[in-house]
Design an enzyme around this catalytic site. Structure first.
Site, mmCIF file in Angstrom:
data_model
loop_
_atom_site.group_PDB
_atom_site.id
_atom_site.type_symbol
_atom_site.label_atom_id
_atom_site.label_comp_id
_atom_site.label_asym_id
_atom_site.label_seq_id
_atom_site.Cartn_x
_atom_site.Cartn_y
_atom_site.Cartn_z
ATOM 1 N N GLU A 45 0.836 -1.198 0.000
ATOM 2 C CA GLU A 45 0.000 0.000 0.000
ATOM 3 C C GLU A 45 0.873 1.250 0.000
ATOM 4 O OE1 GLU A 45 -3.607 1.997 2.711
ATOM 5 O OE2 GLU A 45 -2.442 0.322 3.509
ATOM 6 N N LYS A 128 -8.898 3.536 -2.878
ATOM 7 C CA LYS A 128 -9.393 3.067 -1.575
ATOM 8 C C LYS A 128 -10.713 3.742 -1.233
ATOM 9 C CE LYS A 128 -7.422 2.180 3.027
ATOM 10 N NZ LYS A 128 -6.216 2.407 3.857
ATOM 11 N N CYS A 162 -6.018 -2.690 2.558
ATOM 12 C CA CYS A 162 -5.942 -2.518 4.006
ATOM 13 C C CYS A 162 -7.291 -2.813 4.678
ATOM 14 C CB CYS A 162 -5.423 -1.113 4.319
ATOM 15 S SG CYS A 162 -4.695 -0.944 5.981
#
Length: 331
Positions: A45, A128, A162
């Protein structure tokens, strides 16, 4: 379709505030992974652009504002020259490349994953959906117009970033797209992360690849320019201290750990994924959006339209034409 693909997750640190140097490091690691025979390589990430851990972004002080200015300057445009270079790398080493980046769109930044094929084509991106906790200070929110799953010769490839992996409805939407190679780059190096990834692999009946950065204090600028904690204003930090412990892992659709987790340093962790051989066996027991679903009582509707704050009813060119017509009428 090939049955087996060799995949590598990269556990390494960005070079914070230095995107060109981070790209150089990415190429070195990609070369090493290709030498292992890898056909799919997944980076952590925010690898390109860096993950802003620490205290600098915690407030609107002059230091915080200057830190964000530098961070904004280190982010990349998509498309842009850095994307072109990543595409060239993918072609040079003949790999599918999946990497976390910090994407700059105007003055808003996004935590994004980019996808490239072995021919050097940029396939697309995932932004995201929900930045976590303090991430909302510096990253914007994505939407489901950028949640792709790509057909590859090795299986259907996608990414969930995540703590998006803690969002059951988002996971379900990806299962509904048929994801088989589930890339989960993260900033979570905690004790429970491997358990989370194991659950996802079993729930989705898919291979899960989760790369995580491994960082020491020296991988971030020194104080007073960059404070990892408030105490660093008064006590010099240990440059060798670990501030991000890694824990990268590859897990099979049966919940077996195939590579990792590692908490000792930077490295490459590799496994052979037999998508055609193992996923049907896992789905035989549990297919979350197939024979184990109950669409008559539970179903999910996903809004995958782009969500934009401003919409114009006419194109800019039409507006200019109308303005010229108004000028003519005035004459």
């Amino acid at each position: 379709m090939s049955s087996i693909v060799r995949a590598t997750v990269v556990q390494a640190s960005s070079i914070f505030y230095d995107t060109p140097a981070t790209l150089d490091k990415a190429e070195k690691l990609l070369k090493e992974a290709a030498a292992l025979g890898s056909q799919l390589v997944v980076f952590p990430e925010a690898f390109i652009g860096g993950y802003p851990r620490g205290y600098n972004f915690a407030d609107q002080s002059p230091r915080g504002k200057e830190s964000f200015r530098k961070y904004h300057a280190s982010a990349i445009n998509v498309p842009g020259p850095e994307v072109d270079r990543l595409a060239t790398m993918a072609a040079k080493y003949k790999v599918y490349l999946v990497t976390g980046v910090v994407e700059r769109d105007g003055y808003t930044l996004y935590c994004t994953v980019l996808f490239f094929d072995p021919e050097g084509n940029y396939l697309g991106k995932h932004r995201k959906l929900m930045p976590t906790y303090w991430e909302r200070l510096f990253w914007g929110f994505g939407d489901c117009s950028t949640t792709p799953v790509y057909d590859t010769p090795y299986g259907k490839l996608g990414s969930v970033i995540c703590w998006e992996n803690r969002m059951p409805l988002f996971r379900t939407s990806m299962y509904g797209k048929g994801i088989e190679i589930y890339c989960a780059p993260t900033a979570d190096s905690g004790d429970t992360w491997v358990s989370t990834m194991t659950h996802v692999a079993i729930e989705g009946g898919c291979y899960v690849l989760s790369p995580i950065q491994f960082c020491r204090r020296k991988d971030y600028p020194p104080p007073p320019e960059y404070l990892y904690s408030p105490s660093e204003e008064y006590v010099a930090p240990d440059s060798e201290s670990i501030v991000w412990a890694g824990g990268s892992v590859i897990i099979s659709p049966h919940g077996e750990v195939l590579a990792g987790p590692n908490y000792e340093g930077e490295g490459l962790f590799t496994a052979d994924l037999d998508v055609r051989g193992e996923i049907p066996k896992a789905k035989f027991r549990f297919d979350v959006v197939g024979h184990y679903s109950r669409a008559d009582v539970l179903n999910l509707t996903v809004n995958n339209h782009p969500l934009v704050p401003v919409t114009f009813t006419a194109s800019p060119s039409r507006i200019k034409e109308d303005e010229k017509m108004d000028e003519c009428k005035d004459i």
